[in-house]
Design an enzyme around this catalytic site. Structure first.
Site, PDB file in Angstrom:
ATOM      1  N   LYS A  80      11.078  13.390  47.158  1.00 28.19           N
ATOM      2  CA  LYS A  80       9.831  13.579  46.310  1.00 28.19           C
ATOM      3  C   LYS A  80       8.731  14.206  47.038  1.00 28.19           C
ATOM      4  O   LYS A  80       7.877  14.896  46.541  1.00 28.19           O
ATOM      5  CB  LYS A  80       9.549  12.215  45.608  1.00 28.19           C
ATOM      6  CG  LYS A  80      10.414  11.906  44.604  1.00 28.19           C
ATOM      7  CD  LYS A  80       9.849  10.660  43.953  1.00 28.19           C
ATOM      8  CE  LYS A  80      10.807  10.141  42.792  1.00 28.19           C
ATOM      9  NZ  LYS A  80      10.005   9.266  42.070  1.00 28.19           N
ATOM     10  N   GLY A 157       4.282   0.737  46.510  1.00 25.19           N
ATOM     11  CA  GLY A 157       5.283   2.003  47.006  1.00 25.19           C
ATOM     12  C   GLY A 157       4.785   3.440  45.961  1.00 25.19           C
ATOM     13  O   GLY A 157       3.764   3.734  45.529  1.00 25.19           O
TER      14      GLY A 157
HETATM   15  N1  LIG Z   1      10.318   3.271  34.246  1.00 28.84           N
HETATM   16  C1  LIG Z   1      10.191   4.367  34.826  1.00 28.84           C
HETATM   17  O1  LIG Z   1      10.154   5.272  34.506  1.00 28.84           O
HETATM   18  C2  LIG Z   1      10.045   4.046  36.444  1.00 28.84           C
HETATM   19  C3  LIG Z   1       9.716   5.305  37.176  1.00 28.84           C
HETATM   20  C4  LIG Z   1       9.737   5.063  38.515  1.00 28.84           C
HETATM   21  C5  LIG Z   1      10.155   3.931  39.130  1.00 28.84           C
HETATM   22  N2  LIG Z   1      10.602   2.930  38.332  1.00 28.84           N
HETATM   23  C6  LIG Z   1      10.905   1.542  38.801  1.00 28.84           C
HETATM   24  O2  LIG Z   1       9.818   1.122  39.609  1.00 28.84           O
HETATM   25  C7  LIG Z   1      10.334   0.194  40.705  1.00 28.84           C
HETATM   26  C8  LIG Z   1       9.464   0.846  42.124  1.00 28.84           C
HETATM   27  O3  LIG Z   1      10.016   1.996  42.350  1.00 28.84           O
HETATM   28  P1  LIG Z   1       9.296   2.491  43.756  1.00 28.84           P
HETATM   29  O4  LIG Z   1      10.161   4.064  44.162  1.00 28.84           O
HETATM   30  O5  LIG Z   1       7.969   2.542  43.804  1.00 28.84           O
HETATM   31  O6  LIG Z   1      10.144   1.555  44.795  1.00 28.84           O
HETATM   32  P2  LIG Z   1      10.037   1.043  46.306  1.00 28.84           P
HETATM   33  O7  LIG Z   1       9.074   2.091  46.941  1.00 28.84           O
HETATM   34  O8  LIG Z   1      11.192   0.886  46.911  1.00 28.84           O
HETATM   35  O9  LIG Z   1       9.133  -0.322  46.139  1.00 28.84           O
HETATM   36  C9  LIG Z   1       7.968  -0.329  45.463  1.00 28.84           C
HETATM   37  C10 LIG Z   1       7.073  -1.516  46.231  1.00 28.84           C
HETATM   38  O10 LIG Z   1       7.600  -2.664  45.841  1.00 28.84           O
HETATM   39  C11 LIG Z   1       7.384  -3.770  46.829  1.00 28.84           C
HETATM   40  N3  LIG Z   1       8.640  -4.321  47.077  1.00 28.84           N
HETATM   41  C12 LIG Z   1       9.604  -3.846  47.574  1.00 28.84           C
HETATM   42  N4  LIG Z   1      10.608  -4.900  47.717  1.00 28.84           N
HETATM   43  C13 LIG Z   1       9.933  -5.909  47.437  1.00 28.84           C
HETATM   44  C14 LIG Z   1      10.450  -7.535  47.575  1.00 28.84           C
HETATM   45  N5  LIG Z   1      11.612  -7.655  47.922  1.00 28.84           N
HETATM   46  N6  LIG Z   1       9.385  -8.352  47.258  1.00 28.84           N
HETATM   47  C15 LIG Z   1       8.104  -7.727  46.984  1.00 28.84           C
HETATM   48  N7  LIG Z   1       7.651  -6.730  46.819  1.00 28.84           N
HETATM   49  C16 LIG Z   1       8.652  -5.936  47.164  1.00 28.84           C
HETATM   50  C17 LIG Z   1       6.990  -2.838  48.015  1.00 28.84           C
HETATM   51  O11 LIG Z   1       5.334  -2.991  48.350  1.00 28.84           O
HETATM   52  P3  LIG Z   1       4.437  -3.816  49.311  1.00 28.84           P
HETATM   53  O12 LIG Z   1       5.260  -3.496  50.534  1.00 28.84           O
HETATM   54  O13 LIG Z   1       3.285  -3.309  49.081  1.00 28.84           O
HETATM   55  O14 LIG Z   1       4.609  -5.129  48.941  1.00 28.84           O
HETATM   56  C18 LIG Z   1       7.319  -1.517  47.625  1.00 28.84           C
HETATM   57  O15 LIG Z   1       6.541  -0.323  48.264  1.00 28.84           O
HETATM   58  C19 LIG Z   1      12.012   0.540  40.953  1.00 28.84           C
HETATM   59  O16 LIG Z   1      12.182  -0.483  40.295  1.00 28.84           O
HETATM   60  C20 LIG Z   1      12.185   1.819  39.972  1.00 28.84           C
HETATM   61  O17 LIG Z   1      13.212   1.944  39.353  1.00 28.84           O
HETATM   62  C21 LIG Z   1      10.679   3.042  36.943  1.00 28.84           C
END
Ligand SMILES: NC(=O)c1ccc[n+]([C@@H]2O[C@H](COP(=O)([O-])OP(=O)(O)OC[C@H]3O[C@@H](n4cnc5c(N)ncnc54)[C@H](OP(=O)(O)O)[C@@H]3O)[C@@H](O)[C@H]2O)c1
Length: 274
Positions: A80, A157
């Site tokens: 991305k 994230g």
């Molecule tokens: N609905 C939609 O259209 C849409 C669009 C985009 C993404 N999403 C969803 O949004 C979610 C996040 O996406 P992303 O790409 O940002 O993922 P990511 O970068 O893997 O995770 C986001 C943040 O969540 C926190 N995190 C991760 N694992 C954790 C754990 N075990 N316990 C506590 N905090 C945790 C971390 O923040 P810290 O390190 O700051 O704690 C991490 O930076 C995913 O489930 C994705 O499927 C949905």
């Protein structure tokens, strides 16, 4: 047989328009299912949506050369950010969020470019967009009430960046909750009654609670959630996560990420067809 009869009998197998997803590794894809079903419903037998697992983003130019019918791409992890180096233009949202998840591929006409003063011999022009921003904003707005003035964003994230951008746009103050506490963000342990009651909009941008780990949920003090709260979960599978269920049990309004996902997909389609 006349040429009309011949063309009527020839099945429309020729691929005229290709769309797809780049990322690595690529497992199940919402977009492939969504667009394949959309093309079927529309009767677009000559449109396809393919998965292009791309270990290195430097392979993008070769992919485009090998697939001249490509008109649009979605971009997922880990490309991305890296994909931006290959684009001719980047939308203001994508620049602000520092992530592109949608590319429009425009066939350039080198001769026309030359007469317009451009000397680029590139065969295609690539425009980058971020459609998560649109999906989140449009799905959140109808639920907002005048008392939703402060938000807590759980997780810091990639997806959180689109959320920050929208909240700024909507003039909603926000604080971030992260496992890595610092002067700018809360840790989960720091959340108390005052913070929870002050922030009536709580957005989960962590993957916690996603199938199959459906019992997981962000570690926040749910006992301070009430009917004035709006809990938004970017997770869409399952449709009611433990985070949302715990909020609902305390009278909060809840929203999962499914509409956001559909809205961003439709926005891609609109961009590709503009
Ligand atoms: N609905 C939609 O259209 C849409 C669009 C985009 C993404 N999403 C969803 O949004 C979610 C996040 O996406 P992303 O790409 O940002 O993922 P990511 O970068 O893997 O995770 C986001 C943040 O969540 C926190 N995190 C991760 N694992 C954790 C754990 N075990 N316990 C506590 N905090 C945790 C971390 O923040 P810290 O390190 O700051 O704690 C991490 O930076 C995913 O489930 C994705 O499927 C949905």
């Amino acid at each position: 047989m006349t040429s009309e009869e011949l063309s009527a009998k020839t099945p429309a197998t020729k691929t005229e328009k290709k769309y797809g997803l780049i990322g690595y590794p690529l497992k199940h894809s919402f977009s492939k299912k969504y667009f394949t079903e959309k093309f079927e419903k529309l009767g677009y037998t000559n449109y396809v949506y393919e998965l292009y697992p791309l270990p290195n983003i430097s392979d993008l130019p070769d992919l485009l050369k090998a697939n001249p019918e490509l008109c649009g791409l979605n971009v997922t992890i880990p490309h991305k950010i890296g994909v931006m180096f290959y684009l001719d233009t980047i939308s203001p949202e994508a620049k602000a969020v520092d992530a592109v998840n949608c590319i429009k591929i425009i066939k350039a006409n080198p001769l026309q470019n030359f007469f317009c003063g451009e000397i680029s011999m590139n065969k295609v022009r690539l425009e980058g967009y971020n459609t998560d921003v649109y999906g989140f904003e449009e799905s959140l707005k109808p639920l907002l009430k005048s008392h939703h003035k402060k938000a807590l964003v759980l997780g810091n994230g990639g997806a959180a960046r689109a959320v920050f951008y929208v909240l700024k746009n909507l003039n909603i103050d926000y604080d971030v909750v992260s496992r890595r506490a610092n002067a700018k963000q809360y840790s989960y342990e720091q959340l108390d009654e005052k913070i929870m009651k002050e922030h009536t909009l709580i957005i989960n941008t962590t993957p916690l609670g996603t199938f199959p780990n459906v019992d997981d949920a962000p570690d926040i003090p749910y006992e301070f959630i009430g009917s004035g709260h709006l809990l938004y979960d970017l997770v869409y599978n399952p449709s009611e996560t433990t985070f949302l269920r715990k909020g609902k049990e305390r009278g909060a309004t809840i929203k999962n990420g499914l509409e956001m996902l559909h809205l961003q997909a439709e926005k891609n389609w609109q961009i590709w067809n503009e």
